[in-house]
Write a protein that holds these residues in place. Structure first.
Motif, mmCIF file in Angstrom:
data_model
loop_
_atom_site.group_PDB
_atom_site.id
_atom_site.type_symbol
_atom_site.label_atom_id
_atom_site.label_comp_id
_atom_site.label_asym_id
_atom_site.label_seq_id
_atom_site.Cartn_x
_atom_site.Cartn_y
_atom_site.Cartn_z
ATOM 1 N N GLY A 30 -1.675 -13.281 -0.931
ATOM 2 C CA GLY A 30 -0.769 -14.219 -0.270
ATOM 3 C C GLY A 30 0.347 -14.599 -1.209
ATOM 4 N N ARG A 31 1.079 -15.653 -0.830
ATOM 5 C CA ARG A 31 2.185 -16.108 -1.682
ATOM 6 C C ARG A 31 1.683 -17.209 -2.600
ATOM 7 N NH1 ARG A 31 7.261 -14.371 -0.215
ATOM 8 N NH2 ARG A 31 7.368 -13.544 1.875
ATOM 9 N N LEU A 32 2.124 -17.175 -3.863
ATOM 10 C CA LEU A 32 1.724 -18.194 -4.828
ATOM 11 C C LEU A 32 2.603 -19.417 -4.669
ATOM 12 C CD1 LEU A 32 -0.175 -18.592 -7.252
ATOM 13 C CD2 LEU A 32 1.727 -17.980 -8.699
ATOM 14 N N PHE B 151 -2.259 1.910 -5.301
ATOM 15 C CA PHE B 151 -2.114 0.471 -5.515
ATOM 16 C C PHE B 151 -0.685 0.025 -5.296
ATOM 17 C CE2 PHE B 151 -6.258 -0.383 -6.255
ATOM 18 C CZ PHE B 151 -6.809 0.339 -7.300
ATOM 19 N N ARG B 152 0.253 0.897 -5.679
ATOM 20 C CA ARG B 152 1.639 0.510 -5.435
ATOM 21 C C ARG B 152 1.895 0.423 -3.939
ATOM 22 N NH1 ARG B 152 5.824 4.417 -6.981
ATOM 23 N NH2 ARG B 152 4.278 5.048 -8.514
ATOM 24 N N PHE B 153 1.304 1.321 -3.197
ATOM 25 C CA PHE B 153 1.451 1.297 -1.753
ATOM 26 C C PHE B 153 0.826 0.031 -1.145
ATOM 27 C CE2 PHE B 153 1.599 2.555 2.479
ATOM 28 C CZ PHE B 153 0.363 2.406 3.034
ATOM 29 N N TYR B 154 -0.338 -0.384 -1.622
ATOM 30 C CA TYR B 154 -0.944 -1.623 -1.138
ATOM 31 C C TYR B 154 0.030 -2.770 -1.312
ATOM 32 C CZ TYR B 154 -5.827 0.070 -1.205
ATOM 33 O OH TYR B 154 -6.997 0.717 -0.986
ATOM 34 N N ARG B 155 0.603 -2.854 -2.514
ATOM 35 C CA ARG B 155 1.483 -3.978 -2.815
ATOM 36 C C ARG B 155 2.681 -3.970 -1.886
ATOM 37 N NH1 ARG B 155 2.338 -7.365 -7.068
ATOM 38 N NH2 ARG B 155 0.616 -6.446 -8.199
ATOM 39 N N GLU B 156 3.266 -2.806 -1.694
ATOM 40 C CA GLU B 156 4.455 -2.754 -0.827
ATOM 41 C C GLU B 156 4.107 -3.153 0.595
ATOM 42 O OE1 GLU B 156 6.011 1.142 -1.004
ATOM 43 O OE2 GLU B 156 6.480 0.994 -3.140
ATOM 44 N N SER B 157 3.008 -2.669 1.129
ATOM 45 C CA SER B 157 2.698 -2.985 2.522
ATOM 46 C C SER B 157 2.374 -4.454 2.682
ATOM 47 C CB SER B 157 1.555 -2.112 3.023
ATOM 48 O OG SER B 157 0.374 -2.436 2.373
ATOM 49 N N LEU B 158 1.701 -5.081 1.717
ATOM 50 C CA LEU B 158 1.403 -6.504 1.845
ATOM 51 C C LEU B 158 2.663 -7.328 1.674
ATOM 52 C CD1 LEU B 158 -1.964 -6.447 0.028
ATOM 53 C CD2 LEU B 158 -1.606 -7.185 2.355
ATOM 54 N N GLN B 159 3.565 -6.892 0.815
ATOM 55 C CA GLN B 159 4.808 -7.652 0.679
ATOM 56 C C GLN B 159 5.605 -7.592 1.957
ATOM 57 O OE1 GLN B 159 6.517 -5.956 -2.797
ATOM 58 N NE2 GLN B 159 5.934 -7.697 -4.064
ATOM 59 N N ARG B 160 5.570 -6.437 2.615
ATOM 60 C CA ARG B 160 6.319 -6.330 3.857
ATOM 61 C C ARG B 160 5.719 -7.256 4.907
ATOM 62 N NH1 ARG B 160 8.457 -0.463 5.029
ATOM 63 N NH2 ARG B 160 8.284 -0.548 2.785
ATOM 64 N N ARG B 161 4.409 -7.371 4.897
ATOM 65 C CA ARG B 161 3.790 -8.235 5.890
ATOM 66 C C ARG B 161 4.152 -9.680 5.644
ATOM 67 N NH1 ARG B 161 -2.525 -9.335 6.830
ATOM 68 N NH2 ARG B 161 -2.209 -10.869 8.453
ATOM 69 N N TYR B 162 4.114 -10.119 4.403
ATOM 70 C CA TYR B 162 4.391 -11.528 4.111
ATOM 71 C C TYR B 162 5.856 -11.830 4.095
ATOM 72 C CZ TYR B 162 -0.393 -12.658 3.324
ATOM 73 O OH TYR B 162 -1.709 -12.887 3.500
ATOM 74 N N SER B 163 6.714 -10.816 4.064
ATOM 75 C CA SER B 163 8.148 -11.125 4.024
ATOM 76 C C SER B 163 8.638 -11.636 5.349
ATOM 77 C CB SER B 163 8.930 -9.875 3.655
ATOM 78 O OG SER B 163 8.841 -8.944 4.702
ATOM 79 N N LYS B 164 7.813 -11.499 6.411
ATOM 80 C CA LYS B 164 8.287 -11.981 7.705
ATOM 81 C C LYS B 164 8.128 -13.479 7.832
ATOM 82 C CE LYS B 164 7.430 -7.917 10.399
ATOM 83 N NZ LYS B 164 6.496 -7.300 11.291
ATOM 84 N N SER B 165 7.163 -14.043 7.115
ATOM 85 C CA SER B 165 6.908 -15.490 7.314
ATOM 86 C C SER B 165 7.772 -16.332 6.373
ATOM 87 C CB SER B 165 5.457 -15.796 7.057
ATOM 88 O OG SER B 165 5.100 -15.345 5.771
#
Lengths: 275, 205
Positions: A84-86, B191-205
């Protein structure tokens, strides 16, 4: 001849631990280690720098930092356990180093002491009600934990009723216990939730967003129709308006506003206000 | 309405020669991942590697039967369903491997006397199935918000044995070491792919 062999590799704790301050607001993944501000100075460029011993011990200001949800202390660093976000909150009264936590999106609720939740009564056994709160076990609610309840004057609670209460005991080792009175003995809005209305489930992140101090969504919804609404921190919302159609519209709006931007939301509200 | 994050990643590195054991350069197939696509489980993820696709759902921490509860940590269960037929011995052994991996990583002591269930369904199998199952399980556990001390992934590698070299144990070991090294290098891509996909998901909120 080829033999397939699978290798499951565990992620190492990143190349280097990063300072918590630099990662604020960014997405962090489980397994990352974060340095607190007081440790950043110690870990200079190059790690193994020898510091001269000083004879007069400098007053090492130990700042007390609180680890919120999603973080654990490992050694003198913070280990991230959820994605999540920190976030960080500065201390109000000036003592301590504030709170760090990870803002994650989750559907499953884990009971926390002090949380106000909406539960459904599932069983009545002797003097205790069993209430389903969406966690791993049902919470227990004593019949004396209602305002004005005595052994002779029992509250009118049936199986299937909705209860709004708060946890007094909620840890990983014990069964959670909830009550419907506050520490002064007053109900303060808690107790059995009345007839009609609609109970639906949303994610925990949306509840926290809606309960934030200056949330526009609730103000706009309030201007639309007169309504009664109860938010439970376990992801449950109970809503009641004058007609069934209005109730359903409100439920749909609240479920959908997790994925809408504020412009789309304003459009929908203006369209509803016209009709 | 469901929150979906489609993330595609194409990772290509230089390919070694055909018959010799793989060098440090490796080529992984096209990845894609989608999270939070099922409404019932607490966390779900669908992981695609080339043509292999696995769907994972995580329920937990939830109620556990008294016979299966462990007093100081969470009971982890993994169920792997093949695409056709009933689950057999091969599925059981894969379930055990995935369960051992998850148990090493999930912080079970935070939720004693609960159960965390991972259900995996094979949608299509075109090689490296176990690796795809591990990746889908990891993304689903992250989506469910189960506390973990690290992330994990799977990368499959194959040993080619030449006629003359099979007999010599040391060079066989060498090949195994090369495979391990190549897989570890490739796991950084995952692992780099995990990070990118999760960042994309959280960038919407």
């Amino acid at each position: 001849m080829a033999e397939p062999a699978s290798v499951a590799a565990e992620s190492l704790a990143g190349s280097r631990a990063r300072a918590a301050r630099t990662v604020l607001g960014q997405v962090v993944l489980p397994g990352e280690e974060l340095l607190l501000p007081e440790q950043e100075d110690a870990e200079g460029p190059g790690g193994a720098v020898e510091r001269p011993l000083s004879l007069n011990a400098r007053a090492c200001s130990r700042v007390r930092v609180v680890c919120g949800p999603g973080l654990r202390r490992c050694g003198d660093r913070l280990l991230v356990t959820k994605c999540g976000r920190l976030r960080h909150k500065e201390p109000g009264s000036g003592s301590g180093g504030g709170v760090y936590w990870v803002d994650s999106q989750q559907k499953r609720y884990v009971p926390v002491k002090g949380d106000h939740v909406i539960g459904i009564v599932t069983a009545k056994s002797g003097d205790i009600f069993k209430v389903d709160v969406g966690g791993s076990e049902p919470a227990s609610l004593s019949y004396l934990s209602f305002e004005g309840a005595t052994k002779r004057n029992r509250p009118n609670v049936q199986v299937g009723d909705l209860i709004y209460g708060q946890f007094v005991v909620a840890n990983k080792d014990m069964e959670p216990e909830m009550v419907c009175i506050d520490s002064c003995g007053r109900a303060n809005g808690m107790g059995v939730i009345g007839q009609d209305g609609l109970l639906f489930k949303v994610t925990l992140g949306l509840i926290r967003k809606l309960l934030a101090p200056d949330c526009e969504i609730i103000q706009e919804v309030g201007k639309l129709y007169p309504l009664e609404i109860v938010f439970g921190m376990n992801g449950r919302i109970w809503v009641k308006a004058k007609t069934i159609q209005q109730t359903l519209i409100l439920a749909n709006i609240l479920e959908a506003c997790e994925h809408m931007t504020s412009d789309q939301r304003k459009q929908i509200f203006s369209r509803l206000a016209e009709s | 309405m469901e929150e979906e994050t489609h993330t595609d990643a194409k990772i290509r590195a230089e390919n070694g020669t055909g018959s010799s054991p793989r060098g440090p350069g490796c080529s992984l197939r096209h990845f894609a991942c989608e999270q939070n696509l099922l409404s019932r489980p607490d966390g779900s993820a669908s992981f695609l590697q080339g043509d292999t696709s696995v769907l994972a759902g995580v329920y937990g921490p939830a109620e556990v039967k008294v016979s299966k509860e462990i007093f100081n940590k969470a009971t982890l269960e993994v169920i792997l369903r093949p695409k056709i037929g009933l689950p057999g011995v091969a599925e059981k052994s894969r379930e055990r491997l995935i369960r051992n991996t998850c148990e090493a990583v999930v912080l079970g002591t935070l939720h004693p006397r609960t159960s965390i269930t991972v259900v995996l369904q094979v949608v299509s199998d075109a090689g490296s199935l176990l690796a795809c199952c591990l990746n889908a399980a990891c993304m689903a556990l992250v989506d469910a918000g189960v506390p973990m001390r690290a992330l994990f992934c799977g990368v499959a590698c194959a040993l080619d044995s030449d006629g003359t070299l099979v007999l010599d144990p040391t060079s066989k070991q060498e090949k195994l070491q090369q495979c391990l090294a190549a897989a570890q290098a490739a796991s950084q891509h995952v692992f780099r792919f995990y990070r990118e996909s999760l960042q994309r998901r959280y960038s919407k909120s």
